[in-house]
Write an enzyme that holds these catalytic residues in place. Structure first.
Site, PDB file in Angstrom:
ATOM      1  N   ARG A  38      10.548  -1.367  -6.891  1.00 23.91           N
ATOM      2  CA  ARG A  38      11.579  -2.556  -7.821  1.00 23.91           C
ATOM      3  C   ARG A  38      12.925  -2.157  -8.077  1.00 23.91           C
ATOM      4  O   ARG A  38      13.657  -2.886  -8.409  1.00 23.91           O
ATOM      5  CB  ARG A  38      10.612  -3.092  -8.890  1.00 23.91           C
ATOM      6  CG  ARG A  38       9.489  -4.175  -8.508  1.00 23.91           C
ATOM      7  CD  ARG A  38       8.630  -4.399  -9.855  1.00 23.91           C
ATOM      8  NE  ARG A  38       7.952  -2.941 -10.239  1.00 23.91           N
ATOM      9  CZ  ARG A  38       7.055  -2.670 -10.960  1.00 23.91           C
ATOM     10  NH1 ARG A  38       6.907  -3.948 -11.971  1.00 23.91           N
ATOM     11  NH2 ARG A  38       6.575  -1.806 -11.408  1.00 23.91           N
ATOM     12  N   ASP A  58      -1.099   0.843  -2.214  1.00 24.07           N
ATOM     13  CA  ASP A  58      -1.332   0.875  -3.607  1.00 24.07           C
ATOM     14  C   ASP A  58      -2.579   1.864  -3.760  1.00 24.07           C
ATOM     15  O   ASP A  58      -3.588   1.826  -2.822  1.00 24.07           O
ATOM     16  CB  ASP A  58      -1.387  -0.124  -4.383  1.00 24.07           C
ATOM     17  CG  ASP A  58      -1.162   0.155  -5.969  1.00 24.07           C
ATOM     18  OD1 ASP A  58      -0.484   1.257  -6.383  1.00 24.07           O
ATOM     19  OD2 ASP A  58      -1.316  -0.918  -6.636  1.00 24.07           O
ATOM     20  N   ARG A  89       9.706  -8.759  -1.568  1.00 20.74           N
ATOM     21  CA  ARG A  89       8.680  -8.754  -2.184  1.00 20.74           C
ATOM     22  C   ARG A  89       8.655 -10.467  -2.678  1.00 20.74           C
ATOM     23  O   ARG A  89       7.584 -10.992  -2.536  1.00 20.74           O
ATOM     24  CB  ARG A  89       8.809  -8.190  -3.383  1.00 20.74           C
ATOM     25  CG  ARG A  89       7.906  -8.110  -4.499  1.00 20.74           C
ATOM     26  CD  ARG A  89       6.748  -7.439  -4.826  1.00 20.74           C
ATOM     27  NE  ARG A  89       5.955  -7.581  -6.079  1.00 20.74           N
ATOM     28  CZ  ARG A  89       5.097  -8.583  -6.194  1.00 20.74           C
ATOM     29  NH1 ARG A  89       5.037  -9.515  -5.538  1.00 20.74           N
ATOM     30  NH2 ARG A  89       4.486  -8.577  -7.488  1.00 20.74           N
ATOM     31  N   ARG A 141       7.060   6.780  -5.884  1.00 23.32           N
ATOM     32  CA  ARG A 141       7.620   5.433  -5.964  1.00 23.32           C
ATOM     33  C   ARG A 141       8.954   5.100  -5.292  1.00 23.32           C
ATOM     34  O   ARG A 141       9.732   4.402  -6.205  1.00 23.32           O
ATOM     35  CB  ARG A 141       7.506   4.904  -7.346  1.00 23.32           C
ATOM     36  CG  ARG A 141       6.187   4.672  -7.884  1.00 23.32           C
ATOM     37  CD  ARG A 141       5.362   3.791  -7.255  1.00 23.32           C
ATOM     38  NE  ARG A 141       4.056   3.484  -7.909  1.00 23.32           N
ATOM     39  CZ  ARG A 141       3.770   2.737  -8.903  1.00 23.32           C
ATOM     40  NH1 ARG A 141       4.741   1.803  -9.444  1.00 23.32           N
ATOM     41  NH2 ARG A 141       2.449   2.543  -9.205  1.00 23.32           N
ATOM     42  N   TYR A 150     -10.256   2.937 -12.652  1.00 21.50           N
ATOM     43  CA  TYR A 150      -9.620   1.497 -12.388  1.00 21.50           C
ATOM     44  C   TYR A 150     -11.006   0.758 -12.044  1.00 21.50           C
ATOM     45  O   TYR A 150     -11.175  -0.602 -12.542  1.00 21.50           O
ATOM     46  CB  TYR A 150      -8.643   1.257 -11.326  1.00 21.50           C
ATOM     47  CG  TYR A 150      -7.468   2.056 -12.104  1.00 21.50           C
ATOM     48  CD1 TYR A 150      -6.647   0.875 -12.572  1.00 21.50           C
ATOM     49  CD2 TYR A 150      -6.559   3.155 -11.643  1.00 21.50           C
ATOM     50  CE1 TYR A 150      -5.338   1.259 -13.289  1.00 21.50           C
ATOM     51  CE2 TYR A 150      -5.553   3.428 -12.072  1.00 21.50           C
ATOM     52  CZ  TYR A 150      -4.934   2.416 -12.621  1.00 21.50           C
ATOM     53  OH  TYR A 150      -3.538   2.882 -13.263  1.00 21.50           O
TER      54      TYR A 150
HETATM   55  O1  CP3 Z   1       6.733   4.460  -3.174  1.00 18.00           O
HETATM   56  C1  CP3 Z   1       5.698   4.915  -3.190  1.00 18.00           C
HETATM   57  O2  CP3 Z   1       5.413   5.884  -4.046  1.00 18.00           O
HETATM   58  C2  CP3 Z   1       4.583   4.184  -2.424  1.00 18.00           C
HETATM   59  C3  CP3 Z   1       3.850   3.254  -2.888  1.00 18.00           C
HETATM   60  C4  CP3 Z   1       3.057   3.444  -4.194  1.00 18.00           C
HETATM   61  C5  CP3 Z   1       2.723   2.267  -5.052  1.00 18.00           C
HETATM   62  N1  CP3 Z   1       1.754   2.702  -6.037  1.00 18.00           N
HETATM   63  C6  CP3 Z   1       3.494   1.161  -5.046  1.00 18.00           C
HETATM   64  C7  CP3 Z   1       3.438  -0.189  -6.018  1.00 18.00           C
HETATM   65  C8  CP3 Z   1       2.039   4.450  -4.738  1.00 18.00           C
HETATM   66  C9  CP3 Z   1       1.797   6.012  -3.971  1.00 18.00           C
HETATM   67  C10 CP3 Z   1       1.208   4.156  -5.780  1.00 18.00           C
HETATM   68  C11 CP3 Z   1       0.368   5.092  -6.388  1.00 18.00           C
HETATM   69  C12 CP3 Z   1      -0.248   4.297  -7.647  1.00 18.00           C
HETATM   70  N2  CP3 Z   1      -0.543   3.161  -8.060  1.00 18.00           N
HETATM   71  C13 CP3 Z   1      -0.609   5.189  -8.831  1.00 18.00           C
HETATM   72  C14 CP3 Z   1      -0.640   6.794  -8.895  1.00 18.00           C
HETATM   73  C15 CP3 Z   1       0.706   7.218  -9.329  1.00 18.00           C
HETATM   74  C16 CP3 Z   1       1.017   6.783 -10.448  1.00 18.00           C
HETATM   75  O3  CP3 Z   1       1.853   6.130 -10.978  1.00 18.00           O
HETATM   76  O4  CP3 Z   1       0.293   7.548 -11.668  1.00 18.00           O
HETATM   77  C17 CP3 Z   1      -1.338   4.291  -9.710  1.00 18.00           C
HETATM   78  C18 CP3 Z   1      -1.805   4.665 -11.261  1.00 18.00           C
HETATM   79  C19 CP3 Z   1      -1.092   3.021  -9.086  1.00 18.00           C
HETATM   80  C20 CP3 Z   1      -1.829   1.699  -9.755  1.00 18.00           C
HETATM   81  C21 CP3 Z   1      -0.791   0.726  -9.986  1.00 18.00           C
HETATM   82  N3  CP3 Z   1      -0.162  -0.133  -9.126  1.00 18.00           N
HETATM   83  C22 CP3 Z   1      -0.206   0.113 -11.433  1.00 18.00           C
HETATM   84  C23 CP3 Z   1      -0.514   0.996 -12.526  1.00 18.00           C
HETATM   85  C24 CP3 Z   1       0.636  -0.562 -11.088  1.00 18.00           C
HETATM   86  C25 CP3 Z   1       1.649  -1.372 -12.050  1.00 18.00           C
HETATM   87  C26 CP3 Z   1       2.630  -0.466 -12.696  1.00 18.00           C
HETATM   88  C27 CP3 Z   1       3.877  -0.703 -11.948  1.00 18.00           C
HETATM   89  O5  CP3 Z   1       4.553   0.242 -11.540  1.00 18.00           O
HETATM   90  O6  CP3 Z   1       4.367  -2.020 -11.450  1.00 18.00           O
HETATM   91  C28 CP3 Z   1       0.684  -0.805  -9.490  1.00 18.00           C
HETATM   92  C29 CP3 Z   1       1.769  -1.749  -8.756  1.00 18.00           C
HETATM   93  C30 CP3 Z   1       2.649  -1.191  -7.794  1.00 18.00           C
HETATM   94  N4  CP3 Z   1       2.142  -0.357  -6.958  1.00 18.00           N
HETATM   95  C31 CP3 Z   1       4.007  -1.518  -7.656  1.00 18.00           C
HETATM   96  C32 CP3 Z   1       4.391  -0.742  -6.517  1.00 18.00           C
HETATM   97  C33 CP3 Z   1       5.678  -1.017  -5.725  1.00 18.00           C
HETATM   98  C34 CP3 Z   1       4.844  -2.745  -8.220  1.00 18.00           C
HETATM   99  C35 CP3 Z   1       4.277  -3.976  -7.602  1.00 18.00           C
HETATM  100  C36 CP3 Z   1       5.509  -5.180  -7.797  1.00 18.00           C
HETATM  101  O7  CP3 Z   1       6.258  -5.114  -7.068  1.00 18.00           O
HETATM  102  O8  CP3 Z   1       5.042  -5.912  -8.632  1.00 18.00           O
END
Ligand code: CP3
Length: 340
Positions: A27, A73, A36, A23, A148
């Site tokens: 944000r 994602d 964003r 990540r 999911y």
């Molecule tokens: O920088 C990176 O690592 C690359 C991008 C990336 C994102 N999600 C961007 C993202 C990666 C590799 C992921 C993986 C992901 N997504 C996982 C596996 C890793 C983990 O955290 O366990 C999972 C379970 C998800 C599903 C997901 N997507 C959730 C649960 C959420 C909400 C929680 C949160 O952190 O916001 C997201 C949204 C998400 N994915 C955001 C980002 C940058 C935030 C979205 C926003 O900007 O509002």
């Protein structure tokens, strides 16, 4: 010259270890929040090659990590199979739940290639500007994606998904098989577009008892790894079976992945004993240590690296960076690793 991270993924120990952070785009960075804000929703952002490529490279420009992870994602593969996906404000992915054979029959692996085309264009754009960093493509592990897809949203227990696996293993197994096929199209596409390494995020793997872990995490991962070795033998695969605990060694040996990512709870010394010596280890600083910063963060990071010195190791966190992380702490962390 071989990139630092690729050397480690080929089984070489280098010092100081290469570093990137799960990540790392997101944000906590003001430049991410700015992009964003005018993208019109998170899914549109993931499907916008120009913006997604820019976001992938933002942390590399600012901090110079050794790995650039594709900005996308985890449930993109579900969307690509034909499941309805959207993002509720301040929440993770929301999907129309798959609960019956008819729900499953509406999904199509034939749709995947076209649906993921914008993400593959992102990979191409990043490949052109990634420099010395290694471009990492990714998708979700089949079990976590199935969680999911069945549940329809994030959950503490994923009771609907895990219940289906017990009540109707044929239906759950058919869903897992479909995700494996979809993931293969998607990952091969990423490799062909320029990804130099691939990662499977199985964030919810650790909820399963050992036999179910073997059935729903190890077996599908082994199939993906074997199929990728056939078509893309030069592309290393990193597996992240989060909270696998003692089963991490069996996961590494039975799947044949080139690296395993350790979650925050894993003792690096124990992982080094459990995992085959040629399999690289990635991880595993607590993301909250980066929120705190300072001496506590740097001491903990140094200890992980010193414990794994002499082994193939890629420094990372044990889970994703959290939004309240001060960007200066990320900079200090990478400087500390580089000056080891
Ligand atoms: O920088 C990176 O690592 C690359 C991008 C990336 C994102 N999600 C961007 C993202 C990666 C590799 C992921 C993986 C992901 N997504 C996982 C596996 C890793 C983990 O955290 O366990 C999972 C379970 C998800 C599903 C997901 N997507 C959730 C649960 C959420 C909400 C929680 C949160 O952190 O916001 C997201 C949204 C998400 N994915 C955001 C980002 C940058 C935030 C979205 C926003 O900007 O509002």
């Amino acid at each position: 010259m071989t990139k630092r991270m690729l050397k480690v993924l080929a089984g070489e120990a280098i010092w100081p270890p290469p570093a990137w952070l799960m990540r790392q785009a997101g944000r906590y960075l003001p430049e991410y929040r700015a992009l964003r804000a005018d993208a019109g929703g998170f899914l549109s952002l993931c499907l916008n090659p120009k913006l997604a490529a820019e976001i992938t490279l933002q942390p590399i420009r600012r901090f110079g990590m050794d790995g650039a992870i594709l900005f996308s994602d985890l449930p993109i593969v579900s969307y690509a199979l034909g499941q309805d996906l959207h993002y509720a404000e301040g929440e993770g992915p929301v999907l129309t739940p798959i609960r019956t054979a008819a729900d499953l029959a509406a999904l199509r692996v034939e749709r995947v290639a076209e649906a993921v085309a914008p993400v593959l264009e992102t990979v191409q754009r990043v490949a052109a500007g990634v420099g010395d960093a290694t471009l990492i493509g990714f998708t979700g592990g089949a079990f976590t994606v199935a969680c999911y897809m069945v549940e329809g949203r994030g959950s503490r227990e994923f009771a609907a998904a895990r219940g289906m696996a017990y009540r109707d293993p044929a239906l759950f197994g058919a869903l897992i098989d479909l995700i494996v096929e979809g993931n293969l199209v998607y990952l091969r596409g990423q490799a062909d577009a320029g990804a130099e390494a691939l990662m499977l995020f199985d964030s919810w793997a650790g909820m399963l008892p050992p036999d179910e872990f073997r059935q729903w995490v190890i077996a599908p991962t082994a199939r993906i790894a074997a199929a990728l070795r056939e078509t893309h033998p030069h592309i290393p695969l990193i597996g992240f079976p989060r909270l696998a605990g003692m089963l991490l060694g069996e996961y590494a040996a039975a799947t044949g992945v080139q690296a395993v990512a350790m979650d925050t709870s894993m003792d690096p010394a124990a992982a080094a004993r459990l995992v085959p010596a040629t399999t690289a280890l990635q991880g595993n600083l607590d993301p909250l240590a980066v929120v705190a910063g300072g001496e506590a963060m740097e001491t903990a990071a140094r200890k992980i690296c010193e414990t794994l010195r002499g082994r193939p190791h890629i420094f990372n966190l044990g889970h994703g960076i959290v939004p309240q992380t001060p960007p200066e702490h990320v900079g200090a962390l990478l400087t500390a690793i580089r000056s080891l």
